[in-house]
Design a protein around this motif. Sequence first.
Motif, PDB file in Angstrom:
ATOM      1  N   ILE A 245       0.730  -1.088  -0.020  1.00 37.99           N
ATOM      2  CA  ILE A 245      -0.138   0.129   0.022  1.00 37.99           C
ATOM      3  C   ILE A 245       1.118   1.276   0.038  1.00 37.99           C
ATOM      4  O   ILE A 245       1.934   1.277   0.605  1.00 37.99           O
ATOM      5  CB  ILE A 245      -0.970  -0.082   1.370  1.00 37.99           C
ATOM      6  CG1 ILE A 245      -1.902   1.272   1.147  1.00 37.99           C
ATOM      7  CG2 ILE A 245      -0.142  -0.052   2.476  1.00 37.99           C
ATOM      8  CD1 ILE A 245      -3.090   1.138   2.338  1.00 37.99           C
ATOM      9  N   THR A 247       0.722   5.425   0.723  1.00 38.48           N
ATOM     10  CA  THR A 247      -0.205   6.455   1.171  1.00 38.48           C
ATOM     11  C   THR A 247       0.670   7.674   1.207  1.00 38.48           C
ATOM     12  O   THR A 247       0.092   8.748   1.618  1.00 38.48           O
ATOM     13  CB  THR A 247      -0.749   6.087   2.657  1.00 38.48           C
ATOM     14  OG1 THR A 247       0.610   6.259   3.761  1.00 38.48           O
ATOM     15  CG2 THR A 247      -1.371   4.887   2.731  1.00 38.48           C
ATOM     16  N   GLU A 278      -8.826   2.462   2.839  1.00 38.68           N
ATOM     17  CA  GLU A 278      -8.444   1.577   1.986  1.00 38.68           C
ATOM     18  C   GLU A 278      -7.918   0.366   2.791  1.00 38.68           C
ATOM     19  O   GLU A 278      -8.019  -0.837   2.170  1.00 38.68           O
ATOM     20  CB  GLU A 278      -6.824   2.115   1.388  1.00 38.68           C
ATOM     21  CG  GLU A 278      -6.412   1.275   0.241  1.00 38.68           C
ATOM     22  CD  GLU A 278      -5.374   1.881  -0.661  1.00 38.68           C
ATOM     23  OE1 GLU A 278      -4.859   1.171  -1.448  1.00 38.68           O
ATOM     24  OE2 GLU A 278      -5.026   2.945  -0.513  1.00 38.68           O
TER      25      GLU A 278
END
Length: 400
Positions: A245, A247, A278
Amino acid sequence: MTPALKLGLMRILLINPLSGHFKFDAMSMPPLGILVVAAKLREEGHDVVFLDRNAILYGSLKCVGEPTPLLLSQVDRHVRQAMRQHQPQIVGITMMTCQMRDVRRISVLIRKMAGADTRIVLGGYHPTCEPSTVFRDIPEVDVIIRGQGEWAMAELAAGKPLLQIAGVSFRQRVAQPRIARLGDWVTGRIRPFDPSEIRHNLDSFWSKDRNLTVMPARDLIATDYYQREGDAIINYYYFHRPASIVTAQGCPKRCSFCASKLMESKLFFSPAQQMIEEVSHLVYDGGVTGLFFYDINFPVHRKRTEAFTTAMVEMGLADKVKWLACASADNLPYDLLPQMRRAGCVGLLFGFESASQRILDILNKDIDVNLHQKAVDACKANDIRPQSAFIVGVPGETEC
């Protein structure tokens, strides 16, 4: 037979190459960057197919150790099958330095199958930093996209002239009528590249309106390929269903060796609420049990870190997913480490690079070497496993 597309739309094959000796780390995490490119292209209506050669080799084919020629040929078979069935007009390949050998292999295979009609496009850190040597060493490559690639790739697929696409270097060739819209290709001339043309459009990752945000096309990956029972795949932690991920973009530091300033020249942080959304999606819809935050310096934004970790605990996500992130010892929020651990943080990766203050100064690390030990001790005291990357052979280094 490949279905017909609307006029102006294209068939595109995206590939993540084999990563050499970095195989276990490479296959344990879905390649986020190229999945964002895929999402942007699909948003524009293009027909996209994705292949991760690492996941195929080490996940599907269960390769252990160095791959044999037979296993490599089986991985190549997936590329051939995609080329025959999809008949792509563009093949996009992401590339780090450790993937150079496999990119050469793929490019030769694609060019033999597709001829001059299919454009081979490279992106990623290595082509961004060394476009001229890539053109020299891989003659099959037509286009290099430097920096963040999703917008430039979408413009290329839409038929925008290459000379008008920021951040693009290309090898011009004689155009055939049906691909003339990709540019005026004149054999042998490489367009000089201006680093100031690198495209940075942060809305490709984040937007004030979440409905406009381009999230990675995770539905294109076979999640089971990234699961290998018993492998220490993320900083020596095993997660049954891992995910990566992003961010944040950019880094406040000025380390001389880092390519992030070429890929991400500005600092940008996704809001804590969007991070939680998310993570919730990955956990509840994707069954993810382990996350790696690819942000270069995850906790540097103190207020965001505090808000995110608080929400992780309050929403019960800390009990469902564990996570790791990158950090720097000089701006680590030491007093927030207990809360980060309660929120599910099990490891932090530092870029210590060297135990020598002189070498750190050469690298423009702007840090006191004594902070390294402080960060390690603080992590251990909070049951967070500290890890570090080191650089060996820095110019001027005389001993290990």
